[in-house]
Scaffold this active site. Structure first.
Site, PDB file in Angstrom:
ATOM      1  N   CYS A 147       0.779  -1.248   0.074  1.00  0.00           N
ATOM      2  CA  CYS A 147      -0.027   0.079   0.044  1.00  0.00           C
ATOM      3  C   CYS A 147       0.809   1.273   0.114  1.00  0.00           C
ATOM      4  CB  CYS A 147      -0.750  -0.024   1.036  1.00  0.00           C
ATOM      5  SG  CYS A 147      -2.122   1.262   1.078  1.00  0.00           S
ATOM      6  N   GLY A 166      -4.443  -4.511   1.110  1.00  0.00           N
ATOM      7  CA  GLY A 166      -3.576  -3.329   0.274  1.00  0.00           C
ATOM      8  C   GLY A 166      -4.261  -2.458  -0.572  1.00  0.00           C
ATOM      9  N   SER A 219     -11.940   5.056  -0.563  1.00  0.00           N
ATOM     10  CA  SER A 219     -11.713   5.249   1.250  1.00  0.00           C
ATOM     11  C   SER A 219     -11.566   6.738   1.447  1.00  0.00           C
ATOM     12  CB  SER A 219     -10.656   4.254   1.574  1.00  0.00           C
ATOM     13  OG  SER A 219     -10.845   2.995   1.339  1.00  0.00           O
ATOM     14  N   CYS A 274     -21.535 -16.919   8.476  1.00  0.00           N
ATOM     15  CA  CYS A 274     -20.478 -16.649   7.436  1.00  0.00           C
ATOM     16  C   CYS A 274     -21.027 -17.264   6.089  1.00  0.00           C
ATOM     17  CB  CYS A 274     -19.063 -16.948   7.860  1.00  0.00           C
ATOM     18  SG  CYS A 274     -18.289 -16.362   9.215  1.00  0.00           S
ATOM     19  N   ASP A 330     -11.908 -11.981   4.255  1.00  0.00           N
ATOM     20  CA  ASP A 330     -11.144 -10.884   4.387  1.00  0.00           C
ATOM     21  C   ASP A 330     -10.590 -10.813   5.694  1.00  0.00           C
ATOM     22  OD1 ASP A 330      -9.474  -9.011   3.243  1.00  0.00           O
ATOM     23  OD2 ASP A 330     -11.117  -7.371   3.207  1.00  0.00           O
ATOM     24  N   CYS A 349     -21.106  -9.215  12.533  1.00  0.00           N
ATOM     25  CA  CYS A 349     -20.200 -10.028  11.981  1.00  0.00           C
ATOM     26  C   CYS A 349     -19.274 -10.968  12.807  1.00  0.00           C
ATOM     27  CB  CYS A 349     -19.034  -8.754  11.504  1.00  0.00           C
ATOM     28  SG  CYS A 349     -17.876  -9.393  10.548  1.00  0.00           S
TER      29      CYS A 349
END
Length: 375
Positions: A18, A69, A125, A264, A280, A333
């Site tokens: 990144c 990334g 983002s 999930c 992820d 989650c």
């Protein structure tokens, strides 16, 4: 394994590489916990195998979602080759979707034209106004990235690229959500996603300076909902992924966000070297399913079952079974749930009280919106 109607792959072509150093980056934490932290850049051979196997595996639709990334670091030619491969191997009229989650730093006019021409959906983002965004989303030299990201947003608008804003919610931004929301409104950003920041695996939840607590998150949800609902009542609808999914549940639709399913889903996260993982948030050695270069989807799905990744998420805490709001919350989650004594089974969601507080506060209005949408 028979063909699937649809499949979504989350692909990390640049692994965790990144050009920013965000303080709360959950993937940097995951890489540090792996025996091989980075996997380099995805080569053309791996990309071709991935596209070919995926299009052979589905009967109706395939989504290639690129993230990191920072996925733009592999360069634009990588994505030009992707489009060529999709055309080459899509011999059965499969509907193909491509998306890109980016910090926007690399984007220029050439990128924007390509994304428009090939109908990529882009997630950008942006954590809010300049002071707040730059507190956590910095370049390696410590300078802020806000101006570059805002330039990228305007570029995407100019080239008519479909994009949404992805905002990570921290302790500070949770307290300032109304100002953030007004800023996004002023900028014309009406497609919005908000995700709570994730604490590192080895830290106690809520222990870091940027960490959310249940109280802060509950207040954030209420404040954001008030302004969002007011805009809806005034005929100025704004897309909010979290609220839209809850309204969808109320009218009988399955949520598209896996964190709202209660268990999930069968995800496929592909690292740059082709290694595949179930989520992820769990790109870790112990959850490796196989490698797209060597294994079939059937073999990797069998490994998923052996590891009990989905089965473990089915555990429903006693507190949930008697909770009025469980049909909406569904314990949230898995990554936000506190592990039980065995160290593997997810227990109660750390934000349980936040959700209870929010639903008690907002349910009549959620129900009103659901009735209107469901007509």
């Amino acid at each position: 394994m028979s063909k699937q109607p649809a499949i979504t792959l989350l692909i990390k072509p640049a692994s965790g590489s990144c050009n920013l150093r965000c303080r709360y980056c959950f993937y940097a934490d995951e890489m540090n916990l792996r025996s091989e932290p980075t996997r380099g850049f995805m080569n053309e051979e791996t990309l071709e195998i991935l596209v070919k196997k995926t299009l052979q595996q589905v009967s109706h639709a395939a989504t290639f979602a690129f993230q990191g990334g920072e996925p733009t670091l592999v360069g634009l030619d990588f994505y030009r080759h992707l489009i060529e491969l999709e055309k080459k191997y899509n011999t059965n009229g499969i509907t193909v979707h491509n998306s890109l989650q980016t910090n926007g730093i690399v984007l220029n006019e050439e990128w924007a034209q390509f994304l428009h021409d090939n109908q990529f959906l882009v997630g950008l983002s942006l954590d809010g106004y300049e002071e707040l965004h730059d507190e956590n989303r910095k370049f390696p030299d410590g300078s802020g990235s806000f101006s570059r990201v805002l330039e990228a947003a305007k570029l995407l608008e100019r080239y008519q690229v479909d994009f949404n804003i992805l905002t990570v919610v921290t302790a500070k931004s949770a307290r300032r959500i109304r100002r953030i929301y007004r800023f996004f409104q002023d900028q014309g950003f009406v497609w919005q996603q908000y995700i709570p920041c994730i604490d590192p695996f080895e830290e106690n939840k809520g222990s870091l300076s940027y960490s959310l607590t249940p109280d802060r998150y509950g207040k954030f949800l209420k404040d954001l909902f008030d302004d969002w609902y007011a805009d809806w009542k005034a005929g100025r609808p704004v897309y909010n992924r979290t609220f839209e999914n809850w309204i969808g549940i109320l009218i009988g639709q399955p949520p598209e966000a896996c964190s709202m399913n209660g268990i999930c889903s069968d995800q496929w996260v592909v690292e740059a070297d082709g290694t595949v993982y179930p989520c992820d948030f769990y790109v870790l050695d112990e959850w490796k399913l196989g490698n797209i270069r060597e294994n079939s989807f059937e073999e990797m799905n069998q490994k998923r079952e052996e590891l009990q990744f989905v089965a473990l998420s089915r555990h429903t805490p006693q507190e949930c079974r008697s909770c009025r709001w469980y049909p909406l919350c569904r314990n949230g989650c898995r990554r936000d749930r506190t592990l039980l004594a065995d160290g593997r089974t997810p227990g109660l969601n750390a934000y349980c009280s936040a959700y209870q507080d929010f639903f008690s506060y907002a349910y009549p209005r959620l129900e009103e919106m659901a009735r209107t949408v469901g007509r």
